[in-house]
Design a protein around this motif. Structure first.
Motif, PDB file in Angstrom:
ATOM      1  N   TYR A  91       0.818  -1.213   0.000  1.00 30.17           N
ATOM      2  CA  TYR A  91       0.000   0.000   0.000  1.00 30.17           C
ATOM      3  C   TYR A  91       0.849   1.259   0.000  1.00 30.17           C
ATOM      4  O   TYR A  91       0.545   2.212  -0.712  1.00 30.17           O
ATOM      5  CB  TYR A  91      -0.936  -0.014   1.212  1.00 30.17           C
ATOM      6  CG  TYR A  91      -1.909   1.129   1.244  1.00 30.17           C
ATOM      7  CD1 TYR A  91      -3.046   1.114   0.451  1.00 30.17           C
ATOM      8  CD2 TYR A  91      -1.697   2.230   2.062  1.00 30.17           C
ATOM      9  CE1 TYR A  91      -3.941   2.158   0.467  1.00 30.17           C
ATOM     10  CE2 TYR A  91      -2.587   3.276   2.095  1.00 30.17           C
ATOM     11  CZ  TYR A  91      -3.709   3.242   1.291  1.00 30.17           C
ATOM     12  OH  TYR A  91      -4.591   4.284   1.310  1.00 30.17           O
ATOM     13  N   THR A  92       1.928   1.255   0.787  1.00 30.85           N
ATOM     14  CA  THR A  92       2.724   2.480   0.904  1.00 30.85           C
ATOM     15  C   THR A  92       3.823   2.588  -0.150  1.00 30.85           C
ATOM     16  O   THR A  92       3.991   3.642  -0.754  1.00 30.85           O
ATOM     17  CB  THR A  92       3.369   2.566   2.305  1.00 30.85           C
ATOM     18  OG1 THR A  92       4.172   1.409   2.527  1.00 30.85           O
ATOM     19  CG2 THR A  92       2.311   2.685   3.373  1.00 30.85           C
ATOM     20  N   GLN A 126      -3.228   1.951  -4.054  1.00 33.15           N
ATOM     21  CA  GLN A 126      -4.053   2.634  -3.068  1.00 33.15           C
ATOM     22  C   GLN A 126      -5.479   2.835  -3.557  1.00 33.15           C
ATOM     23  O   GLN A 126      -5.967   3.955  -3.645  1.00 33.15           O
ATOM     24  CB  GLN A 126      -3.429   3.979  -2.701  1.00 33.15           C
ATOM     25  CG  GLN A 126      -2.057   3.827  -2.098  1.00 33.15           C
ATOM     26  CD  GLN A 126      -1.418   5.151  -1.747  1.00 33.15           C
ATOM     27  OE1 GLN A 126      -1.868   6.199  -2.164  1.00 33.15           O
ATOM     28  NE2 GLN A 126      -0.346   5.097  -0.980  1.00 33.15           N
ATOM     29  N   ASN A 163      -9.719   1.448  -3.076  1.00 38.45           N
ATOM     30  CA  ASN A 163     -10.579   1.180  -1.918  1.00 38.45           C
ATOM     31  C   ASN A 163     -10.448  -0.251  -1.393  1.00 38.45           C
ATOM     32  O   ASN A 163     -10.443  -0.464  -0.178  1.00 38.45           O
ATOM     33  CB  ASN A 163     -12.037   1.477  -2.261  1.00 38.45           C
ATOM     34  CG  ASN A 163     -12.290   2.960  -2.363  1.00 38.45           C
ATOM     35  OD1 ASN A 163     -11.569   3.751  -1.772  1.00 38.45           O
ATOM     36  ND2 ASN A 163     -13.300   3.333  -3.123  1.00 38.45           N
ATOM     37  N   LYS A 203      -7.400  -0.638   0.675  1.00 39.27           N
ATOM     38  CA  LYS A 203      -7.547  -0.024   1.999  1.00 39.27           C
ATOM     39  C   LYS A 203      -8.207  -1.003   2.960  1.00 39.27           C
ATOM     40  O   LYS A 203      -7.807  -1.109   4.121  1.00 39.27           O
ATOM     41  CB  LYS A 203      -8.374   1.247   1.906  1.00 39.27           C
ATOM     42  CG  LYS A 203      -7.680   2.379   1.199  1.00 39.27           C
ATOM     43  CD  LYS A 203      -8.587   3.582   1.064  1.00 39.27           C
ATOM     44  CE  LYS A 203      -7.936   4.643   0.215  1.00 39.27           C
ATOM     45  NZ  LYS A 203      -8.816   5.800  -0.006  1.00 39.27           N
ATOM     46  N   VAL A 211      -5.650  -3.606   3.908  1.00 34.42           N
ATOM     47  CA  VAL A 211      -4.679  -3.083   4.872  1.00 34.42           C
ATOM     48  C   VAL A 211      -5.258  -3.124   6.281  1.00 34.42           C
ATOM     49  O   VAL A 211      -4.583  -3.535   7.233  1.00 34.42           O
ATOM     50  CB  VAL A 211      -4.248  -1.641   4.495  1.00 34.42           C
ATOM     51  CG1 VAL A 211      -3.514  -0.970   5.636  1.00 34.42           C
ATOM     52  CG2 VAL A 211      -3.387  -1.649   3.256  1.00 34.42           C
ATOM     53  N   VAL A 212      -6.513  -2.738   6.428  1.00 29.88           N
ATOM     54  CA  VAL A 212      -7.130  -2.734   7.756  1.00 29.88           C
ATOM     55  C   VAL A 212      -7.255  -4.160   8.300  1.00 29.88           C
ATOM     56  O   VAL A 212      -6.869  -4.442   9.441  1.00 29.88           O
ATOM     57  CB  VAL A 212      -8.505  -2.033   7.710  1.00 29.88           C
ATOM     58  CG1 VAL A 212      -9.267  -2.246   9.005  1.00 29.88           C
ATOM     59  CG2 VAL A 212      -8.338  -0.559   7.427  1.00 29.88           C
TER      60      VAL A 212
END
Length: 93
Positions: free
Chosen positions: A57-58, A63, A65, A68, A71-72
């Motif tokens: 992601y980074t 990046q 939806n 995201k 990642v969570v």
């Protein structure tokens, strides 16, 4: 193409930790050495998947939806894996 591959890998890493539930239904999986090895393996995988997803992601700038969400979820798994390792430490020290 690379973005799709990373997204697919992160999505599969969400599903893999749930495979421990059917494995724990066997009697051999509840005995001491097998249970410790299995939990350690799953915890290590969960930590790896959290780090992998955060780095994708980074650093790879994937990046969108769905990433995201990955990642969570994988971040929560990573915290759970670290907690599992920390809970196993008192018996080892």
């Amino acid at each position: 193409m690379k973005e799709r591959f990373f997204t697919m890998m992160s999505t599969l890493m969400i599903v893999v930790p749930w495979t421990i539930l059917p494995l724990r239904s066997f009697s051999w999986a509840l005995e001491s050495p097998a249970a410790e090895i299995m939990i350690s393996g799953y915890a290590a995988f969960m930590i790896f998947s959290g780090i992998f997803t955060i780095l994708v992601y980074t650093r790879a700038h994937v990046q969108h939806n769905w990433m995201k969400i990955c990642v969570v979820i994988n971040g929560i798994y990573m915290v759970g894996g670290i907690a599992a390792f920390l809970m196993m430490l008192p018996g080892r020290i």
